[in-house]
Design an enzyme around this catalytic site. Structure first.
Site, mmCIF file in Angstrom:
data_model
loop_
_atom_site.group_PDB
_atom_site.id
_atom_site.type_symbol
_atom_site.label_atom_id
_atom_site.label_comp_id
_atom_site.label_asym_id
_atom_site.label_seq_id
_atom_site.Cartn_x
_atom_site.Cartn_y
_atom_site.Cartn_z
ATOM 1 N N TYR A 175 0.820 -1.075 0.109
ATOM 2 C CA TYR A 175 0.092 -0.035 -0.015
ATOM 3 C C TYR A 175 0.868 1.385 -0.003
ATOM 4 O O TYR A 175 1.972 1.235 0.594
ATOM 5 C CB TYR A 175 -0.867 0.048 1.251
ATOM 6 C CG TYR A 175 -1.619 -1.238 1.601
ATOM 7 C CD1 TYR A 175 -2.922 -1.836 0.750
ATOM 8 C CD2 TYR A 175 -1.379 -2.233 2.515
ATOM 9 C CE1 TYR A 175 -3.274 -2.951 0.807
ATOM 10 C CE2 TYR A 175 -1.774 -3.270 3.057
ATOM 11 C CZ TYR A 175 -3.004 -3.640 1.955
ATOM 12 O OH TYR A 175 -3.752 -4.477 2.017
ATOM 13 N N LEU A 190 -7.456 0.211 -0.526
ATOM 14 C CA LEU A 190 -9.083 -0.177 -1.103
ATOM 15 C C LEU A 190 -9.775 -1.013 0.017
ATOM 16 O O LEU A 190 -9.082 -1.949 0.918
ATOM 17 C CB LEU A 190 -8.823 -0.883 -2.466
ATOM 18 C CG LEU A 190 -8.097 -0.191 -3.519
ATOM 19 C CD1 LEU A 190 -8.193 -1.311 -4.689
ATOM 20 C CD2 LEU A 190 -9.268 0.983 -3.670
ATOM 21 N N ASP A 284 -1.133 8.543 -8.486
ATOM 22 C CA ASP A 284 -1.469 7.276 -8.445
ATOM 23 C C ASP A 284 -1.510 6.583 -9.957
ATOM 24 O O ASP A 284 -1.125 7.132 -11.134
ATOM 25 C CB ASP A 284 -2.987 7.108 -7.739
ATOM 26 C CG ASP A 284 -4.136 7.693 -8.699
ATOM 27 O OD1 ASP A 284 -4.328 6.851 -9.760
ATOM 28 O OD2 ASP A 284 -4.858 8.452 -8.354
#
Length: 503
Positions: A175, A190, A284
């Site tokens: 992550y 998520l 991202d």
């Protein structure tokens, strides 16, 4: 499995795939700009040995090509990954064997699991230096700031280890973490990920969640953490299947978790449910800045351990090609046998890098009855958690090469009537980073049936496909050198000749 990051970097250097940079470089934007230019051209991995404001070297672009990803997994060619996928498929959804050969295959897979059992080290290299309390200072790490609009420096290639508060099953995930202070970071993840389930359970029990972040691990462990596994199967065990032997683990100093013993750095901390901070904006994988999130879970670190003379391993996200896209291309091969087991008519499938590695899927099927393409698309979306966020699924016939965009586009344009062959599924759970949806976290999916239609899908007789005369094709192949064309390798055609700008 005794190999570590240093061993893999040595392997890359011996193969001419590592470049050492001794010039002074800045972790603020400069390192990422250098690395990104080489990622675009399939260049070598980089080891920056003189980083401004930091005591430690930075390794980046380590898995920047599919070839290097294969090497990270102890393989030479992408095709070898399907054998690993077949082994995983047996363990993912085991079935009673119907033949002796199937029983033998299952027995071999189970024996490999026994050999892959993790091992514990009492004097692990990752704890050669131990810092606790006020000694923990994350600002001394050479964290990168990748894009000018990023709110802060980030960790992108660390393994986050958490444990289910109820059943004690460990989850290992990758992550993005954003620096907040000398001893705190926020995490972006998520809602379907294992660590988020662990945090929800901790909140229900009124407990904090213990967290360990392992930095600078063997890239094989990163691939294991990114692979879809049965929920009860340990990533450590699967990494042992990759490597042919158990992963060496070490017990953390201050939390009840285990980490790879050869990690370069280990961060130990806790998340208190409900304690949050502003996370982002940050670049991202979609190719945009993810929005600022005022509810980023906050991790408080109270211990950091590291090896002597540690190396900081990192990567970064963005519009492909990036390292995560190269990893996804390799994982394609592993997914295929799992998909075939759950959806037997699937012959092959591909997640194009240009489709952000999971937003577009191309399936080829062995079609035998009407409506089968739609069934395959629906089955794909539910086959693995990772595929629930796939936006477009294109289904083609088995003779179409799913990795050749020319063949796929030809199938769509020659075999699809949009009114008949395109179907939409509205209001599905969705990637909250996808700005194309009207509402965050909720969007639609599209299926496209680009297969040859059979009755009653269509009453029209289908035209016969154009194919060369096989005898003439064989004659030309045999006489190719006689024509004086032996120096032309037609299997390696420059895609730019057909309008594809591959830069």
């Amino acid at each position: 499995m005794a190999r570590d990051l240093r061993g893999f970097l040595n392997q890359l250097e011996q193969r001419g795939q590592l470049r050492r940079i001794t010039a002074l470089v800045d972790p603020e934007l400069e390192i990422a700009e250098i690395a990104n230019r080489l990622l675009q051209s399939g260049g070598p991995a980089l080891l920056f040995e003189n980083v401004k404001g930091a005591e430690y070297p930075v390794a980046v672009n380590v898995m920047g090509t599919v070839q290097r990803v294969c090497w990270a997994m102890n393989m030479e060619q992408p095709e070898e990954l399907e054998a690993l996928g077949k082994k995983l498929a047996l363990l993912y959804q085991p079935r009673p064997p119907k033949k002796i050969s199937q029983a033998v295959d299952l027995g071999k897979a189970l024996f490999d699991v026994v050999k892959a059992k993790p091992m514990r080290e009492l004097l692990p290299p990752c704890q050669q230096v131990v810092l606790k309390g006020d000694e923990v200072d994350l600002t001394k790490l050479p964290l990168l700031r990748v894009y000018p609009g990023d709110a802060g420096k980030v960790i992108t290639l660390g393994l986050m280890i958490t444990k289910d508060p109820e059943n004690k099953i460990v989850n290992v995930g990758v992550y993005r973490l954003q620096l907040q202070s000398k001893n705190t970071m926020t995490v972006q993840w998520l809602s379907v990920r294992g660590a988020t389930r662990h945090l929800r359970k901790a909140a229900e029990r009124g407990e904090t969640l213990e967290v360990a972040i392992a930095l600078g691990v063997d890239p094989m462990l990163v691939m294991a953490a990114a692979t879809p596994l049965p929920i009860d199967m340990s990533e450590w065990l699967f990494a042992g299947l990759y490597g042919g032997g158990g992963v060496h683990l070490a017990k953390c100093k201050t939390v009840d978790l285990e980490v790879p013993a050869d990690s370069e750095f280990v961060l130990e901390g806790t998340i208190t449910p409900g304690e949050v901070a502003m996370d982002g904006p940050a670049g991202d994988h979609m190719g945009y800045y993810g929005p600022a999130n005022p509810n980023g879970p906050l991790i408080r670190f109270h211990c950091m351990t590291h090896r002597k003379n540690p190396i900081y391993l990192t990567a970064f996200s963005g519009r492909p090609p990036k390292e995560d896209a190269m990893m996804a291309l390799a994982l394609n091969r592993i997914y295929t046998p799992i998909l075939r087991q759950q959806v037997p008519e699937i012959v092959d499938f591909f997640l194009p890098m240009e489709g952000l590695s999971y937003k577009v899927a191309v399936l080829s099927i062995d079609k035998s009855y009407p409506g089968q393409a739609r069934r395959a698309a629906l089955a794909f979306w539910s086959a693995l958690p990772q595929f629930s966020y796939t936006k477009f699924v294109v289904v083609v016939d088995k003779d179409i090469n799913v990795r050749d965009p020319r063949q796929v586009v030809w199938s769509i344009t020659s075999k699809v009537d949009p009114a008949r062959d395109v179907f939409i599924l509205p209001d599905n759970p969705f990637d909250s980073l996808d700005f194309a949806t009207e509402r965050p976290g909720l969007g639609s999916k599209m299926g496209i049936d680009a297969t040859t239609k059979i009755y009653p899908e269509s009453d029209r007789p289908w035209g016969k496909q154009l194919d060369p005369d096989p005898d003439t094709a064989d004659l030309v192949s045999r006489r190719w050198a006689e024509y004086g064309l032996a120096d032309l390798n037609l299997e390696e055609v420059d895609p730019n000749l057909f309008g594809y700008d591959m830069r």
